[in-house]
Scaffold this motif. Structure first.
Motif, PDB file in Angstrom:
ATOM      1  N   PHE A 149      -4.094   1.955  -9.851  1.00  0.00           N
ATOM      2  CA  PHE A 149      -3.390   0.728  -9.497  1.00  0.00           C
ATOM      3  C   PHE A 149      -4.347  -0.438  -9.615  1.00  0.00           C
ATOM      4  CE2 PHE A 149      -5.339  -0.296  -5.430  1.00  0.00           C
ATOM      5  CZ  PHE A 149      -5.982   0.894  -5.135  1.00  0.00           C
ATOM      6  N   GLU A 198     -17.085   6.019 -14.295  1.00  0.00           N
ATOM      7  CA  GLU A 198     -16.032   5.107 -14.761  1.00  0.00           C
ATOM      8  C   GLU A 198     -15.111   4.640 -13.652  1.00  0.00           C
ATOM      9  OE1 GLU A 198     -14.020   7.238 -17.806  1.00  0.00           O
ATOM     10  OE2 GLU A 198     -15.268   6.406 -19.398  1.00  0.00           O
ATOM     11  N   ARG A 226     -10.551   2.769 -19.160  1.00  0.00           N
ATOM     12  CA  ARG A 226     -10.797   4.087 -18.602  1.00  0.00           C
ATOM     13  C   ARG A 226      -9.767   5.105 -19.098  1.00  0.00           C
ATOM     14  NH1 ARG A 226     -10.125   5.477 -13.231  1.00  0.00           N
ATOM     15  NH2 ARG A 226      -9.503   3.349 -12.746  1.00  0.00           N
ATOM     16  N   GLU A 268      -9.806  -3.087  -2.423  1.00  0.00           N
ATOM     17  CA  GLU A 268      -8.427  -3.438  -2.089  1.00  0.00           C
ATOM     18  C   GLU A 268      -7.653  -2.149  -1.852  1.00  0.00           C
ATOM     19  OE1 GLU A 268      -8.309  -5.393  -5.712  1.00  0.00           O
ATOM     20  OE2 GLU A 268      -8.023  -7.399  -4.859  1.00  0.00           O
ATOM     21  N   MET A 269      -6.825  -2.160  -0.906  1.00  0.00           N
ATOM     22  CA  MET A 269      -6.023  -0.989  -0.565  1.00  0.00           C
ATOM     23  C   MET A 269      -6.902   0.251  -0.503  1.00  0.00           C
ATOM     24  SD  MET A 269      -2.519  -1.412  -2.621  1.00  0.00           S
ATOM     25  CE  MET A 269      -1.650  -2.955  -2.658  1.00  0.00           C
ATOM     26  N   ALA A 270      -7.802   0.219   0.426  1.00  0.00           N
ATOM     27  CA  ALA A 270      -8.828   1.256   0.506  1.00  0.00           C
ATOM     28  C   ALA A 270      -8.249   2.671   0.488  1.00  0.00           C
ATOM     29  CB  ALA A 270      -9.667   1.046   1.759  1.00  0.00           C
ATOM     30  N   ALA A 271      -7.160   2.875   1.208  1.00  0.00           N
ATOM     31  CA  ALA A 271      -6.601   4.223   1.286  1.00  0.00           C
ATOM     32  C   ALA A 271      -6.126   4.690  -0.099  1.00  0.00           C
ATOM     33  CB  ALA A 271      -5.453   4.270   2.283  1.00  0.00           C
ATOM     34  N   VAL A 272      -5.430   3.811  -0.794  1.00  0.00           N
ATOM     35  CA  VAL A 272      -4.931   4.180  -2.112  1.00  0.00           C
ATOM     36  C   VAL A 272      -6.098   4.396  -3.063  1.00  0.00           C
ATOM     37  CG1 VAL A 272      -3.293   3.604  -3.917  1.00  0.00           C
ATOM     38  CG2 VAL A 272      -2.963   2.685  -1.638  1.00  0.00           C
ATOM     39  N   ARG A 273      -7.114   3.550  -2.915  1.00  0.00           N
ATOM     40  CA  ARG A 273      -8.282   3.693  -3.764  1.00  0.00           C
ATOM     41  C   ARG A 273      -8.917   5.067  -3.557  1.00  0.00           C
ATOM     42  NH1 ARG A 273      -8.899   2.937  -8.072  1.00  0.00           N
ATOM     43  NH2 ARG A 273      -8.248   0.771  -7.912  1.00  0.00           N
ATOM     44  N   PHE A 301      -7.403   7.679  -2.500  1.00  0.00           N
ATOM     45  CA  PHE A 301      -6.466   8.683  -2.987  1.00  0.00           C
ATOM     46  C   PHE A 301      -6.554   8.817  -4.500  1.00  0.00           C
ATOM     47  CE2 PHE A 301      -2.264  10.525  -3.804  1.00  0.00           C
ATOM     48  CZ  PHE A 301      -2.229  11.497  -2.823  1.00  0.00           C
ATOM     49  N   VAL A 302      -6.546   7.662  -5.177  1.00  0.00           N
ATOM     50  CA  VAL A 302      -6.620   7.675  -6.639  1.00  0.00           C
ATOM     51  C   VAL A 302      -7.922   8.334  -7.081  1.00  0.00           C
ATOM     52  CG1 VAL A 302      -6.891   6.211  -8.657  1.00  0.00           C
ATOM     53  CG2 VAL A 302      -5.155   5.673  -6.953  1.00  0.00           C
ATOM     54  N   MET A 358       0.960   4.120  -2.833  1.00  0.00           N
ATOM     55  CA  MET A 358       0.620   5.496  -2.503  1.00  0.00           C
ATOM     56  C   MET A 358       1.714   6.433  -3.011  1.00  0.00           C
ATOM     57  SD  MET A 358      -1.841   7.183  -1.005  1.00  0.00           S
ATOM     58  CE  MET A 358      -2.676   6.813   0.507  1.00  0.00           C
ATOM     59  N   ILE A 361      -5.869  10.789   3.980  1.00  0.00           N
ATOM     60  CA  ILE A 361      -5.840   9.522   3.250  1.00  0.00           C
ATOM     61  C   ILE A 361      -4.420   8.982   3.211  1.00  0.00           C
ATOM     62  CG2 ILE A 361      -6.310   8.387   1.052  1.00  0.00           C
ATOM     63  CD1 ILE A 361      -8.377  10.601   0.532  1.00  0.00           C
ATOM     64  N   GLU A 362      -3.470   9.889   2.992  1.00  0.00           N
ATOM     65  CA  GLU A 362      -2.074   9.454   2.979  1.00  0.00           C
ATOM     66  C   GLU A 362      -1.701   8.818   4.301  1.00  0.00           C
ATOM     67  OE1 GLU A 362       1.064  12.101   1.655  1.00  0.00           O
ATOM     68  OE2 GLU A 362      -0.432  13.061   0.378  1.00  0.00           O
ATOM     69  N   GLU A 393      -3.463   7.053   5.808  1.00  0.00           N
ATOM     70  CA  GLU A 393      -4.252   5.827   5.831  1.00  0.00           C
ATOM     71  C   GLU A 393      -5.543   5.928   6.605  1.00  0.00           C
ATOM     72  OE1 GLU A 393      -2.124   2.208   6.266  1.00  0.00           O
ATOM     73  OE2 GLU A 393      -0.313   3.139   5.492  1.00  0.00           O
ATOM     74  N   ILE A 410       1.488   6.772  -6.726  1.00  0.00           N
ATOM     75  CA  ILE A 410       0.387   7.642  -7.122  1.00  0.00           C
ATOM     76  C   ILE A 410       0.810   9.097  -6.960  1.00  0.00           C
ATOM     77  CG2 ILE A 410      -2.003   8.337  -6.653  1.00  0.00           C
ATOM     78  CD1 ILE A 410      -1.873   5.487  -7.685  1.00  0.00           C
ATOM     79  N   PRO A 458     -13.606   2.904 -10.516  1.00  0.00           N
ATOM     80  CA  PRO A 458     -13.907   1.588  -9.914  1.00  0.00           C
ATOM     81  C   PRO A 458     -14.307   1.697  -8.448  1.00  0.00           C
ATOM     82  CG  PRO A 458     -11.534   1.881 -10.099  1.00  0.00           C
ATOM     83  CD  PRO A 458     -12.155   3.115 -10.683  1.00  0.00           C
ATOM     84  N   ASN A 459     -14.947   0.676  -7.982  1.00  0.00           N
ATOM     85  CA  ASN A 459     -15.283   0.509  -6.567  1.00  0.00           C
ATOM     86  C   ASN A 459     -16.271   1.533  -6.006  1.00  0.00           C
ATOM     87  OD1 ASN A 459     -12.092  -0.362  -6.708  1.00  0.00           O
ATOM     88  ND2 ASN A 459     -13.377  -1.764  -5.527  1.00  0.00           N
ATOM     89  N   GLN A 493       0.799  -1.219   0.000  1.00  0.00           N
ATOM     90  CA  GLN A 493       0.000   0.000   0.000  1.00  0.00           C
ATOM     91  C   GLN A 493       0.838   1.278   0.000  1.00  0.00           C
ATOM     92  OE1 GLN A 493      -3.640  -0.127   1.780  1.00  0.00           O
ATOM     93  NE2 GLN A 493      -3.660   1.921   2.588  1.00  0.00           N
TER      94      GLN A 493
END
Lengths: 118, 698, 156
Positions: free
Chosen positions: A99, B247, A115, B190-195, B197-198, A89, B219-220, B222, A92, B249-250, A85
């Motif tokens: 990812f 568009e 996308r 998956e990897m909720a924090a990164v998700r 953030f993205v 991060m 978020i960084e 976590e 990103i 995801p999640n 993770q």
């Protein structure tokens, strides 16, 4: 036809992924480490890069930074295993767009690629 | 059988802490809800607490807790949408849920499944949820009809601080328009924090992000949340944003709307928010608001991170060590005095003097700090009372307005542990016996609703807890009668008692354990136990009662258990310590002033007879003639309304003492509650004021 | 080699009480200190002299003269307090003098004897006959028990 650069040191992974992508109408090029990825990016200017993280010679994180230097608009999607993770991060923040998490789910890879490159 | 939860011990600890917070929120809010009826903010808070519990419990795999919170949420959702009305029955059900949740929480602590059956409560929840559909009829009645209140908006508030408001104004001036996006993620990406953030980055690509919750920074670090709320200024319209979001995801659900804001001058109010679109269906309307407020939340978070958890044993051991230092501090000064009197004062002794003063100061500070570290706000204890009072009142058919104050007052944790039961007892008595039923109150010209107040306050070196009701009060005459009937006092004695002294008789064991009497007197079952518990920790309890107007209990507690302030006195050349919390005054008397009542020594102080007790006689069984000095010292103590004077040889002074046990081989000693170590290294005994006062009374 | 313990030997702290010599299993002895100021605790058993401060711990001190009804007991320069640990509690015992630590082989310990003076047999584990003296070996738990067999801790 959109060009995708697959970067992974595991040949098996590249093989499976390349098969999936070509079957779905993408042009695939491969690199087996970060260094090679940077070189190939410069040469072929792919529409999207799928970048593994843990690789010899140059890791994925460094490669993202290098590619971003060459092309700030580069679209890079990190391919990560669970538990990475923090690295993801960082990637990103370094400019990667998204990812996906291994083990890959074909639909997920495809929807993600779609996308960014349509 | 273990629960097999999917979480590390560390995570469980966090989960449990958070759960406790949510329980507390629910506890407080449910009571408020019942009182205040519908309060949107409150409703949201209750909903959130339950919702968060649902999410977390599902995450760790506590399916039963997830199931229960899910069912709760269904009801709460209808409540906040005003499809259900608040009723006592409903609050009861929700309280029952809370009780169940606590049992389920304990399962985690014990790592063992309890035998709690959820079937009943789930059934209740489900019929409560459906009851709104039936319109009128049994159960919680439906409130307003759906037409008057459309599906209630899920209020989304993003509070902006001045910087953010500024940025927003700036962007608007540049010709972009603010849009509020609220994205709800599907379960466990998956990897909720990164998700998160993205997603935040992706949304950010079409404009400038004014604020998000959670913020990029959070978020960084976590901070994972099920929802991401973003206020973005963009040139694009909502359609474009919707397409973009679709568009991603999640995303389980998305709500997008123009940002409605107030307080910015010169701005035209945008159109009414339009209905958002959600790919997962079930779009909700969002009302948002701008409030210029400080970023106090952030500051709080930072502060919270600067704490560590410390084992209670460690605190206890620190306290003991400081106790040693306190003794040595006194000792050091005695050595210094000796040196200064016996030897010439030179540089070395001066140096020693300065160092001693410094060590003394540091010791005092250290002692204060460690005591502080052991302190907890009484809030932790008080929190459970509103619910308890509510339940008691309901059962007894009374109306009680329960008010608490001074919850922030801090007490040593061990005292908090000890004081809980006595307080529960006093509150229970107040509701059961003190406060009258509404009809009776109305007949007396009182408000139908009784008032019960629990208050804590810091007073010098003590904490005072008062419990006051405006009920029927205690009739001193009735107490006198029953005390005579029980043979506790003679009629003669009864006559001599002041009303206050008579009322205080409820603290004596013979009287207070008689149920019949308590029904008459309005108070008293187990009052002697209450008193014992309080006096055991060097506290004192006092009662003031006025017939027809109410009763007030005043409890005086030391700040800490291990170290107390004491008055040192000398008896037969030995030093004894009298806990200062019990001492009301010290007086010097002439021997001739002693009078005799029924062969007992008393003196008259301010027109009142004060019984005397010679401590020398108590401890050594005799008074020799040479002890019969002309001048005597009397230490006046007061416990539970009983005042007596201890006759001692001399007064030595006030000092902080560290309480030590005498150990089990010495056993319990009549009139002695423990020992302490003096500055000269010798041991002094601590006078057991409580027992002596009780003995004097009987 | 002489100091080394054999399997059937135990070490005892030997002290004097009146004219008799007593021994305590060294495992139970924590330390031996000089006489301290003892604070009398009113209303306790006659043989509890009071309490002392042992490095911040308040511990009771037993007067063995009174306990065993042994004459003497004046405080002299050689008077000591033997601090023992019994069932997790620290307790001091006043003795006239502490002389030495000796190794006593199991086989010189006799279970009973009729040559004892004031002390009751029930407080003993036995008597050891050494070359130059008799050492009375104390059973601490019993010494600290009241005559009726109940523990002192129950005493109020």
């Amino acid at each position: 036809m959109a060009k995708v650069l697959l970067v992974d040191d595991a040949a098996f992974m590249r093989m499976r992924c390349a098969k999936l992508l070509t079957e779905n109408g993408y042009a695939v090029d491969e690199a087996e480490n970060g260094q090679e990825a940077v070189e190939k990016y410069q040469k072929i200017k792919p529409d999207l890069v799928l970048m593994d993280i843990t690789m010899p010679v140059m890791d994925g994180l460094t490669a993202v930074a290098e590619i971003k230097k060459i092309d700030p608009e580069a679209k890079i999607v990190m391919c990560s295993a669970l538990g990475q993770q923090n690295t993801v991060m960082s990637a990103i923040k370094a400019g990667a767009k998204d990812f996906i998490v291994k083990p890959y789910q074909p639909e997920k890879i495809l929807s993600t690629i779609k996308r960014f490159v349509g | 059988m273990g629960l097999n939860l999917d979480a590390s011990p560390e995570e469980l600890k966090i989960f449990l802490e958070e759960a406790e917070e949510h329980f507390q929120t629910l506890e407080e809010d449910l009571i408020r809800l019942e009182k205040e009826d519908f309060n949107e903010e409150l409703m949201q808070e209750i909903f959130r607490a339950s919702h968060t519990l649902k999410g977390s419990s599902a995450t760790i795999g506590h399916t039963r807790m997830a199931e229960l919170t899910h069912a709760m949420e269904n009801v709460l959702d209808r409540l906040r949408k005003k499809q259900l009305a608040v009723s006592t029955e409903l609050v009861d059900i929700l309280f029952e849920c809370l009780d169940c949740l606590r049992v389920l929480r304990d399962e985690i602590i014990n790592d063992d499944e309890s035998d709690l059956e959820l079937g009943g409560i789930l059934q209740k929840l489900s019929s409560a949820r459906d009851s709104g559909d039936e319109g009128t009829g049994a159960g919680p009645a439906a409130l307003s009809s759906p037409e008057t209140r459309p599906a209630e908006k899920s209020k989304l508030s993003l509070e902006l601080n001045w910087e953010e408001s500024d940025a927003l104004r700036h962007c608007v001036e540049e010709g972009t328009h603010p849009i509020l996006v609220r994205l709800t993620f599907d379960v466990e990406p998956e990897m909720a924090a990164v998700r998160l953030f993205v997603t935040l980055m992706a949304v950010g690509e079409i404009g400038e992000i004014i604020k998000s919750d959670p913020s990029a920074e959070e978020i960084e670090n976590e901070k994972v949340s099920e929802c991401l709320t973003v206020l973005i200024c963009t040139k694009e319209d909502e359609e474009k944003l919707k397409k973009l979001v679709a568009e991603l995801p999640n995303i389980a659900r998305s709500e997008i709307e123009k940002y409605v804001y107030e307080g910015l001058e010169g701005q035209v109010q945008p159109d009414l928010p339009e209905q958002g679109i959600s790919p997962a269906g079930g779009a909700g309307e969002i009302k948002s608001e701008v409030k210029s407020s400080t970023a106090s939340n952030k500051a709080n978070n930072k502060k919270a991170n600067r704490t560590v958890r410390v084992d209670v044993d460690l605190l206890d051991s620190l306290m003991n060590l400081v106790g040693e230092l306190v003794i040595d501090r006194t000792r050091l000064f005695q050595i210094l005095t000796t040196i200064e009197t016996e030897y010439e004062i030179d540089e070395i002794s001066q140096d020693l003097g300065r160092t001693s003063v410094h060590i003394a100061r540091v010791t005092t500070q250290l002692q204060e700090q460690i005591m502080k570290a052991r302190m907890l706000p009484v809030e932790n204890l008080f929190n459970k009372f509103p619910r308890m009072v509510r339940d008691l009142a309901q059962k007894a058919g009374k109306e009680v307005n329960f008010v608490m104050a001074g919850q922030e007052t801090e007490l040593d944790r061990s005292i908090i542990e000890e004081i809980g039961d006595p307080l529960i007892h006093l509150l229970r008595n107040a509701v059961d016996h003190g406060i009258e039923i509404p009809e009776e109150r109305s007949a007396k010209g009182k408000s139908a609703e009784g008032r019960l107040k629990l208050q804590a306050a810091h007073e010098e070196n003590h904490i005072i807890i008062t419990i006051k009701d405006d009920g029927r009060g205690i009739d001193p005459e009735l107490v006198r009668q029953s005390a005579i009937k029980k043979g506790l006092i003679s009629e003669d004695q009864a006559k001599r008692l002041t009303d206050k002294e008579a009322v205080s008789l409820i603290f004596t064991s013979g009287l207070s354990t008689v149920a019949k009497v308590t029904d008459v007197s309005g108070r008293g079952v187990g009052m002697d136990v209450v008193r014992n518990n309080i006096e055991k920790i060097n506290g004192a309890i006092e009662i003031n009662s006025v017939v027809g107007e109410g009763t007030e209990f005043k409890i005086k507690l030391p700040l800490t258990l291990a170290i107390i302030r004491a008055l040192l006195v000398s008896i037969d050349n030995s030093v004894y310590a009298v806990p200062l919390s019990t001492v009301t005054e010290t007086i010097r008397i002439q021997r001739q002033q002693i009078e005799y009542v029924n062969n007992h020594e008393v003196i008259v102080v301010r027109g009142k007879a004060l019984p005397l007790k010679r401590l020398k006689k108590v401890f050594y069984g005799h008074i020799t003639d040479e002890d019969e000095r002309d001048k005597l010292f009397v230490v006046v103590v007061n416990l539970a309304g009983q005042q007596i004077g201890f006759v001692v040889d001399s007064l030595i002074g006030e000092q902080e003492i560290v309480i030590k046990s005498l150990g089990k081989y010495v056993g319990e000693v009549q009139g002695v509650s423990g020992a302490t170590i003096l500055g000269d290294g010798n041991v002094a005994l601590i006078v057991d004021v409580s027992t002596l006062v009780k003995k004097a009374a009987s | 080699m002489a100091e080394e313990l054999t399997v059937n030997e135990n070490q005892f702290v030997v002290f004097r009480l009146g004219r008799e010599t007593y021994g305590l299993d060294i495992a139970t002895v924590l330390e031996i200190i000089t006489m301290q100021t003892i604070t009398e605790v009113p209303g306790t058993e006659y043989f509890i002299e009071g309490v002392i401060n042992l490095r911040g711990l308040v511990i009771p001190v037993f007067n063995l003269h009174k306990r065993f009804n042994v004459e003497g007991g004046e405080i002299t320069r050689s008077t000591r307090i033997v601090v023992v640990e019994v069932e997790g509690n620290n307790i001091g015992m006043i003795v006239d003098a502490v002389s030495e630590v000796v190794n006593i082989p199991q086989d010189v310990i006799e279970q009973t004897s009729n040559i004892l003076g004031g002390i009751d047999e029930e407080y003993l584990t036995g008597v050891a006959k050494l070359e130059d003296k008799l050492v009375i070996l104390l059973d601490l738990v019993k010494v600290l028990r009241r005559n009726d067999g109940t523990m002192l801790e129950n005493f109020c």
